[in-house]
Design a protein around this motif. Structure first.
Motif: not given
Length: 92
Positions: A1-7, A24-26, A52-54, A79-84
């Motif tokens: 996901m890239s180049g997006n804008t939210a107000t 994952s994988d993102s 949120v993984r890898d 909220i879990v962050f793994e290998r991120t």
């Protein structure tokens, strides 16, 4: 996901977890929002985790939580962050 804008929130992704949510994988980069330039994660009230993984979260912009903003995480939510990697953001 890239180049997006939210107000307001979640330039790359805005997730409100009613049940288990997983990213994952993102790559999430180059997004812009007032809060949560890359990710805006809202905890589940059911106790199911947001995972949120890898994943690489980089180069996002926001006044509050330029890379990742997290709200409303209360027991038993997680909220879990793994290998991120979270790096290189502009803002607060």
């Amino acid at each position: 996901m890239s180049g997006n804008t939210a107000t307001t929130v979640g330039g790359g992704l805005f997730s409100v977890a009613k049940y288990h949510a997983a990213i994952s994988d993102s790559t999430i980069s180059g997004n812009i929002a007032e809060t949560g330039g890359g990710l805006m994660l809202v905890g589940a009230l059911t106790g199911d985790p947001v995972t949120v993984r890898d994943t690489a979260v980089s180069g996002n912009q926001g006044a509050h939580g330029a890379g990742v903003a997290v709200k409303y995480v209360t027991a038993p939510s997680q909220i879990v962050f793994e290998r991120t990697t979270i790096s290189g953001h502009t803002g607060g």
